[in-house]
Design a protein around this motif. Structure first.
Motif, PDB file in Angstrom:
ATOM      1  N   LEU A   1       0.864  -1.172   0.000  1.00 57.11           N
ATOM      2  CA  LEU A   1       0.000   0.000   0.000  1.00 57.11           C
ATOM      3  C   LEU A   1       0.906   1.228   0.000  1.00 57.11           C
ATOM      4  O   LEU A   1       1.917   1.253   0.721  1.00 57.11           O
ATOM      5  N   TYR A   2       0.570   2.236  -0.803  1.00 59.66           N
ATOM      6  CA  TYR A   2       1.406   3.420  -0.925  1.00 59.66           C
ATOM      7  C   TYR A   2       0.674   4.641  -0.388  1.00 59.66           C
ATOM      8  O   TYR A   2      -0.514   4.852  -0.661  1.00 59.66           O
ATOM      9  N   LEU A   3       1.415   5.428   0.373  1.00 54.85           N
ATOM     10  CA  LEU A   3       0.885   6.654   0.959  1.00 54.85           C
ATOM     11  C   LEU A   3       1.631   7.848   0.392  1.00 54.85           C
ATOM     12  O   LEU A   3       2.861   7.922   0.473  1.00 54.85           O
TER      13      LEU A   3
ATOM     14  N   ILE B   1      -0.100  17.865   8.028  1.00 51.68           N
ATOM     15  CA  ILE B   1      -0.293  17.142   6.783  1.00 51.68           C
ATOM     16  C   ILE B   1      -1.451  17.806   6.052  1.00 51.68           C
ATOM     17  O   ILE B   1      -2.593  17.767   6.502  1.00 51.68           O
ATOM     18  N   VAL B   2      -1.139  18.426   4.926  1.00 48.50           N
ATOM     19  CA  VAL B   2      -2.129  19.191   4.174  1.00 48.50           C
ATOM     20  C   VAL B   2      -3.107  18.263   3.470  1.00 48.50           C
ATOM     21  O   VAL B   2      -4.323  18.492   3.463  1.00 48.50           O
ATOM     22  N   SER B   3      -2.586  17.203   2.867  1.00 47.50           N
ATOM     23  CA  SER B   3      -3.427  16.218   2.182  1.00 47.50           C
ATOM     24  C   SER B   3      -2.668  14.911   2.097  1.00 47.50           C
ATOM     25  O   SER B   3      -1.434  14.888   2.203  1.00 47.50           O
ATOM     26  N   PHE B   4      -3.411  13.817   1.921  1.00 42.06           N
ATOM     27  CA  PHE B   4      -2.768  12.513   1.739  1.00 42.06           C
ATOM     28  C   PHE B   4      -3.710  11.599   0.973  1.00 42.06           C
ATOM     29  O   PHE B   4      -4.935  11.755   1.020  1.00 42.06           O
ATOM     30  N   VAL B   5      -3.108  10.636   0.273  1.00 43.50           N
ATOM     31  CA  VAL B   5      -3.864   9.683  -0.537  1.00 43.50           C
ATOM     32  C   VAL B   5      -3.236   8.312  -0.385  1.00 43.50           C
ATOM     33  O   VAL B   5      -2.009   8.172  -0.353  1.00 43.50           O
ATOM     34  N   LEU B   6      -4.086   7.295  -0.292  1.00 42.29           N
ATOM     35  CA  LEU B   6      -3.654   5.896  -0.222  1.00 42.29           C
ATOM     36  C   LEU B   6      -4.080   5.183  -1.499  1.00 42.29           C
ATOM     37  O   LEU B   6      -5.232   5.276  -1.910  1.00 42.29           O
ATOM     38  N   ARG B   7      -3.133   4.462  -2.105  1.00 42.49           N
ATOM     39  CA  ARG B   7      -3.446   3.710  -3.320  1.00 42.49           C
ATOM     40  C   ARG B   7      -2.629   2.427  -3.330  1.00 42.49           C
ATOM     41  O   ARG B   7      -1.599   2.306  -2.655  1.00 42.49           O
ATOM     42  N   ASP B   8      -3.074   1.485  -4.141  1.00 41.15           N
ATOM     43  CA  ASP B   8      -2.369   0.207  -4.259  1.00 41.15           C
ATOM     44  C   ASP B   8      -1.197   0.272  -5.224  1.00 41.15           C
ATOM     45  O   ASP B   8      -0.381  -0.648  -5.275  1.00 41.15           O
ATOM     46  N   ALA B   9      -1.113   1.346  -6.008  1.00 39.01           N
ATOM     47  CA  ALA B   9      -0.046   1.486  -6.994  1.00 39.01           C
ATOM     48  C   ALA B   9       0.715   2.779  -6.764  1.00 39.01           C
ATOM     49  O   ALA B   9       0.130   3.820  -6.453  1.00 39.01           O
ATOM     50  N   ASN B  10       2.013   2.710  -6.908  1.00 37.06           N
ATOM     51  CA  ASN B  10       2.867   3.885  -6.789  1.00 37.06           C
ATOM     52  C   ASN B  10       3.026   4.478  -8.189  1.00 37.06           C
ATOM     53  O   ASN B  10       3.979   4.194  -8.905  1.00 37.06           O
ATOM     54  N   ASP B  11       2.080   5.321  -8.574  1.00 34.88           N
ATOM     55  CA  ASP B  11       2.075   5.842  -9.933  1.00 34.88           C
ATOM     56  C   ASP B  11       1.807   7.341  -9.932  1.00 34.88           C
ATOM     57  O   ASP B  11       1.659   7.972  -8.878  1.00 34.88           O
ATOM     58  N   SER B  12       1.740   7.920 -11.120  1.00 35.38           N
ATOM     59  CA  SER B  12       1.521   9.363 -11.236  1.00 35.38           C
ATOM     60  C   SER B  12       0.162   9.780 -10.696  1.00 35.38           C
ATOM     61  O   SER B  12       0.017  10.869 -10.122  1.00 35.38           O
ATOM     62  N   ALA B  13      -0.851   8.930 -10.883  1.00 39.59           N
ATOM     63  CA  ALA B  13      -2.190   9.270 -10.388  1.00 39.59           C
ATOM     64  C   ALA B  13      -2.180   9.497  -8.881  1.00 39.59           C
ATOM     65  O   ALA B  13      -2.945  10.314  -8.356  1.00 39.59           O
ATOM     66  N   LEU B  14      -1.324   8.783  -8.174  1.00 39.39           N
ATOM     67  CA  LEU B  14      -1.230   8.911  -6.716  1.00 39.39           C
ATOM     68  C   LEU B  14      -0.829  10.329  -6.321  1.00 39.39           C
ATOM     69  O   LEU B  14      -1.478  10.953  -5.466  1.00 39.39           O
ATOM     70  N   VAL B  15       0.221  10.869  -6.930  1.00 35.82           N
ATOM     71  CA  VAL B  15       0.689  12.206  -6.543  1.00 35.82           C
ATOM     72  C   VAL B  15      -0.205  13.296  -7.131  1.00 35.82           C
ATOM     73  O   VAL B  15      -0.358  14.364  -6.527  1.00 35.82           O
ATOM     74  N   HIS B  16      -0.810  13.034  -8.291  1.00 38.45           N
ATOM     75  CA  HIS B  16      -1.734  14.015  -8.863  1.00 38.45           C
ATOM     76  C   HIS B  16      -2.933  14.210  -7.941  1.00 38.45           C
ATOM     77  O   HIS B  16      -3.369  15.346  -7.691  1.00 38.45           O
ATOM     78  N   GLU B  17      -3.485  13.121  -7.432  1.00 39.49           N
ATOM     79  CA  GLU B  17      -4.640  13.212  -6.547  1.00 39.49           C
ATOM     80  C   GLU B  17      -4.290  13.914  -5.237  1.00 39.49           C
ATOM     81  O   GLU B  17      -5.091  14.673  -4.686  1.00 39.49           O
TER      82      GLU B  17
END
Length: 318
Positions: free
Chosen positions: A177-179, A190-206
């Protein structure tokens, strides 16, 4: 760490040390009593020979605990409660909690002595194993504009971002899991954070989109490492459109992004290392709850023993 048979831990030895010291002192007082009553020695001389306080001896003989002893016992009970609730806390954070939440200000040395007598220690920090993958063919590289100037005069002046990796288990299978998170250098929130199963560009864009949605007027210096997600032309254009200046760490210089690297260490040391998560939901819940705790309840000495959100709110109110 799991309980069980094995070598005695340092914390256990520290607790035993407190009991041994008390036992040794009791024996010394008893020796003075016998010397004075049975061998007719002077109490003063006997105490001097054993290097103990005569006042302490008479207090022991009276059977009444001193005011300080009673207070130390009360403090020890509070320390036990704090440590039972948050085993990650060491004596400094326990002292801060005593002052802030229990109305009992004491100095660090006294807190340390009580913690040592109880065998209370903070969680040991594990070595960090980062998940950053440097871009093999970066489309855009920025200079290190931040240049390790890890301070800001107001919120939303400087933001740091990074991605870190967690693992959880479903039966024998290991899953990742990537944070991704953005940290404000003024108040360390912490201004914002997102959890995703993939470490990809969509993760940092969101993650960036969430931060902008929360504060559309923010135009900070935006610092990251040279991970592949941050070196794309698309990401650079998103920052430029938001009126942000992009900054990047130098190659192989993790300290250039030190504060958010430090946040990963805090989170993992206090809630992740030494535990096994057996579902994605369990791990996600832990991370979400911890970030809320960090922003709203975790006192930081660099912030004047305040929480990030208290500092942020105080600035806005002023």
């Amino acid at each position: 760490m799991e309980d069980g048979a094995g070598p005695v831990k340092k914390s256990e030895r520290a607790g035993e040390g407190g009991s041994l010291r008390q036992f040794r002192q009791e024996r010394q007082y008893e020796a003075v009593r016998r010397a004075a009553e049975e061998q007719k020695y002077s109490v003063t001389e006997a105490c001097r020979a054993l290097h103990i306080s005569r006042a302490g001896y008479y207090q022991w003989r009276s059977g009444r605990a001193s005011t300080r002893t009673v207070e130390n016992r009360r403090l020890a009970g509070l320390v036990k409660n704090i440590h039972a609730k948050d085993p990650d806390k060491g004596y400094r954070r326990i002292r801060d909690d005593l002052a802030r939440y229990y109305g009992t200000p004491i100095n660090d040395k006294r807190a340390l002595r009580i913690c040592r007598s109880l065998g209370v220690r903070s969680t040991i920090k594990y070595a960090r194993h980062g998940c950053t993958r440097l871009a093999s063919d970066p489309q855009f590289l920025a200079e290190n504009v931040l240049d390790r100037q890890f301070y800001a005069e107001k919120p939303n002046e400087k933001w740091l971002t990074d991605v870190t990796e967690f693992k959880y288990y479903v039966g024998p299978s290991v899953h990742k899991l990537y944070l991704s998170a953005i940290l404000d250098l003024y108040d360390r929130r912490i201004v914002s954070f997102v959890l995703r199963d993939a470490n990809d560009s969509a993760l940092v864009h969101e993650t960036l989109d969430q931060a902008l949605a929360a504060d559309p007027d923010a135009h900070p210096l935006f610092h990251s490492d040279r991970g592949f997600q941050y070196t794309t032309r698309v990401f650079h254009d998103k920052l430029a459109a938001a009126g942000m200046t992009q900054s990047m760490s130098r190659v192989g210089k993790c300290i250039d992004n030190g504060p958010i690297e430090g946040f990963w260490g805090i989170l993992k040391r206090e809630r992740y290392y030494g535990r096994k998560f057996t579902s994605r939901e369990q791990l996600c819940r832990m991370i979400r709850e911890y970030i809320a705790y960090y922003n709203f309840n975790r006192l930081q000495r660099r912030l004047g023993v305040h929480t990030p959100m208290e500092v942020f709110t105080q600035y806005r109110a002023a």
